[in-house]
Enzyme design. Structure first.
Site, short mmCIF file in Angstrom:
data_model
loop_
_atom_site.label_atom_id
_atom_site.label_comp_id
_atom_site.label_asym_id
_atom_site.label_seq_id
_atom_site.Cartn_x
_atom_site.Cartn_y
_atom_site.Cartn_z
N LYS A 1 1.14 -1.26 0.09
CA LYS A 1 0.06 -0.01 -0.09
C LYS A 1 1.05 1.26 0.12
O LYS A 1 2.15 0.99 0.35
CB LYS A 1 -0.97 -0.01 1.18
CG LYS A 1 -2.23 0.80 1.19
CD LYS A 1 -3.11 0.25 0.10
CE LYS A 1 -4.36 0.93 0.55
NZ LYS A 1 -5.50 -0.04 0.06
P1 NAD Z 1 -13.26 7.33 -3.09
O1 NAD Z 1 -12.30 8.40 -2.76
O2 NAD Z 1 -13.77 7.25 -4.45
O3 NAD Z 1 -14.43 7.65 -2.05
C1 NAD Z 1 -14.27 7.92 -0.66
C2 NAD Z 1 -15.86 8.23 -0.21
O4 NAD Z 1 -15.57 8.34 1.15
C3 NAD Z 1 -16.18 9.71 -0.66
O5 NAD Z 1 -17.56 9.44 -0.87
C4 NAD Z 1 -15.99 10.68 0.31
O6 NAD Z 1 -16.79 11.67 0.28
C5 NAD Z 1 -16.10 9.74 1.58
N1 NAD Z 1 -15.32 10.27 2.44
C6 NAD Z 1 -14.18 10.90 2.99
N2 NAD Z 1 -13.84 11.07 4.13
C7 NAD Z 1 -15.13 10.95 4.86
C8 NAD Z 1 -15.48 11.34 6.11
N3 NAD Z 1 -14.66 11.71 7.03
N4 NAD Z 1 -16.80 10.81 6.80
C9 NAD Z 1 -17.53 10.29 5.69
N5 NAD Z 1 -16.94 9.86 4.43
C10 NAD Z 1 -16.12 10.32 3.82
O7 NAD Z 1 -12.80 5.94 -2.40
P2 NAD Z 1 -13.10 4.33 -2.60
O8 NAD Z 1 -12.21 3.82 -3.59
O9 NAD Z 1 -14.57 4.46 -2.74
O10 NAD Z 1 -12.82 3.83 -1.43
C11 NAD Z 1 -13.45 3.84 0.01
C12 NAD Z 1 -12.96 2.84 0.85
O11 NAD Z 1 -12.83 1.59 0.07
C13 NAD Z 1 -11.56 2.98 1.24
O12 NAD Z 1 -11.18 2.39 2.75
C14 NAD Z 1 -10.60 2.05 0.44
O13 NAD Z 1 -9.29 1.65 0.99
C15 NAD Z 1 -11.52 0.96 0.34
N6 NAD Z 1 -11.15 -0.03 -0.96
C16 NAD Z 1 -11.32 0.56 -2.24
C17 NAD Z 1 -11.35 -0.36 -3.35
C18 NAD Z 1 -11.46 0.46 -4.77
O14 NAD Z 1 -11.42 -0.32 -5.70
N7 NAD Z 1 -11.48 1.47 -4.85
C19 NAD Z 1 -10.96 -1.52 -3.12
C20 NAD Z 1 -10.91 -2.04 -1.77
C21 NAD Z 1 -11.29 -1.46 -0.47
#
Ligand code: NAD
Length: 418
Positions: A106
């Site tokens: 990561k």
């Molecule tokens: P993203 O940046 O597309 O979305 C993040 C979301 O979280 C947004 O809606 C943002 O406004 C919201 N957010 C940010 N700070 C916040 C807060 N303090 N309170 C409430 N909401 C908040 O990111 P993503 O790709 O959707 O990833 C989200 C989670 O999923 C992360 O933990 C990431 O590590 C995990 N994840 C993502 C993937 C992927 O394929 N994108 C895969 C596995 C895990």
């Protein structure tokens, strides 16, 4: 992120439970815990206004006994070495639980992408790739999108690598745009996988997935697609939120309209009542809703010691990485609230990343149907391995998932020799 949350401490704590369960000896414990390699980079950037900003890049490569390092690349002001360490370890167990031949890593940059121009972000990303040099590569370490990054940044990593190494290697990064070797189905894959696991976990927990009430924190890549898949399944998505706040409606939000609306809005709290009927709700209120399923899909440490007693859901599904602190995890288990851990629930993203990498190696594109079918097979097998172990050994889904993953990594490490 909750102020006192230490992602490394939490991931170590979750791991320790499995190491104890499997009675892993001290030597192997030491090897499985620590990262293989950690890199911290200074990234000076000449800004558009000619001032100089200095950012920091991190990459932690945790384990590669089962294949090349694999894990997200994040843009977030709070990104640091400890977050990278904790999240890299989570990736090792995630790739193992879903049984793809990859390890865990990561990293990212401690920047707020909303405060940088497109050109500044491109320079920063390519500088990161250049400075990592031979530590990235299709058989070495393969980044993917994470918080604050998406296909655009992955395209820059691909191009930056091609330039630094004078080599066209689309498999150096996954989550790329389709035009540059991305896979059909990758964008939706994490949300799709979380929806599958939510359905199976509901059935196992005696909750009818059709009509189950669901609250989702986070409406980014993962949360927004997840909401649509659950809506399609017949679940009632009663609340969603993002960094700006949330929307709530007892008899279900119009998820499809909201999804379209979010292509034009910056933040969920600017969505108006006439477009998507709702009441406004805060992120803390969302976590405390009396729903069947609560799904944190934003950041780490949002369910913690101070708010865990407010959680009223029957089932928590971790779409985000490390959204539950270890003390909150214990408290939920004591109250009999089932929880499907991140390393299983959100493994759909890394699974389709792996499928993208396979297609890149073949220089061939699979149909979306094939990708989604393969994803379902990987997720189903992982769910069966974990849920059977959980009921057979009378342990939580988290402990069963970690034990399954640790067994696989332990065996690969043993076979390779030290
Ligand atoms: P993203 O940046 O597309 O979305 C993040 C979301 O979280 C947004 O809606 C943002 O406004 C919201 N957010 C940010 N700070 C916040 C807060 N303090 N309170 C409430 N909401 C908040 O990111 P993503 O790709 O959707 O990833 C989200 C989670 O999923 C992360 O933990 C990431 O590590 C995990 N994840 C993502 C993937 C992927 O394929 N994108 C895969 C596995 C895990």
């Amino acid at each position: 992120m909750h102020g006192e949350h230490d992602p490394r401490e939490c991931s170590e704590n979750f791991l320790s439970g499995a190491l104890d369960l499997l009675e892993v000896d001290d030597e192997l414990r030491h090897l499985l815990r620590g990262p293989f390699r950690e890199v911290a980079l200074e990234l000076p950037l000449r800004r558009d206004d000619d001032s100089l900003s200095v950012f920091h890049g991190y990459r932690v490569q945790h384990d590669h006994s089962r294949g090349p390092f694999k894990g997200g690349f994040r843009f977030h002001p709070e990104m640091d070495m400890d977050h990278s360490r904790g999240l890299a370890s989570v990736m090792t167990w995630k790739t193992a639980v879903v049984d793809i031949p990859m390890g865990g890593a990561k990293g990212g940059i401690d920047c707020d992408p909303s405060e940088l121009s497109r050109g500044e972000l491109e320079t920063l990303t390519k500088r990161f790739v250049q400075k990592l040099g031979p530590l990235l590569g299709p058989d070495v370490d393969i980044p993917a999108p994470d918080v604050g990054t998406g296909p655009r940044e992955m395209a820059w990593i691909y191009a930056g690598y091609a330039r630094t190494h004078e080599m066209d290697a689309p498999g150096v990064v996954t989550g790329k745009p389709l035009e540059l070797g991305g896979s059909l189905g990758r964008t939706e894959a994490t949300g799709r996988g979380v929806a599958m696991v939510t359905e199976w976990a509901c059935e196992a927990e005696g909750i009818d997935p059709e009509g189950a009430t669901v609250a989702i924190q986070g409406f980014g890549n993962v949360g927004s697609h997840l909401a649509r898949f659950l809506d399609d399944l017949g679940a009632t998505v009663v609340a969603v939120s993002d960094v700006g706040g949330g929307l709530h409606r007892d008899d279900g939000l119009d998820v499809e309209t909201l999804f379209r609306q979010m292509n034009v809005e910056d933040s969920i709290d600017t969505v108006v009542e006439s477009d998507v009927p709702h009441d406004s709700i805060s992120n803390e209120e969302l976590l405390a809703l009396d729903v069947d399923v609560l799904i944190p899909a934003a950041l780490e440490g949002v369910i913690h010691g101070d708010n865990v007693d407010d959680v009223r859901a029957d089932l928590v599904v971790e779409a985000a990485n490390l959204p539950t602190t270890c003390d909150a995890d214990r408290a939920l288990a004591e109250r009999g609230i089932s929880l499907v851990p991140d390393i299983l629930a959100n493994a759909g993203g890394v699974t389709v990343s792996y499928l993208e990498w396979v297609q890149n190696r073949q220089r061939y594109r699979w149909s979306e149907e094939r990708v989604n079918g393969e994803l379902r097979d990987f997720m189903r097998e992982a769910w069966e391995d974990v849920s059977e172990r959980a009921s057979g050994e009378d342990v939580t889904y988290r402990r069963a998932a970690y034990a399954t993953a640790v067994e696989r990594v332990r065996e690969a490490t043993r076979l390779r020799g030290f």
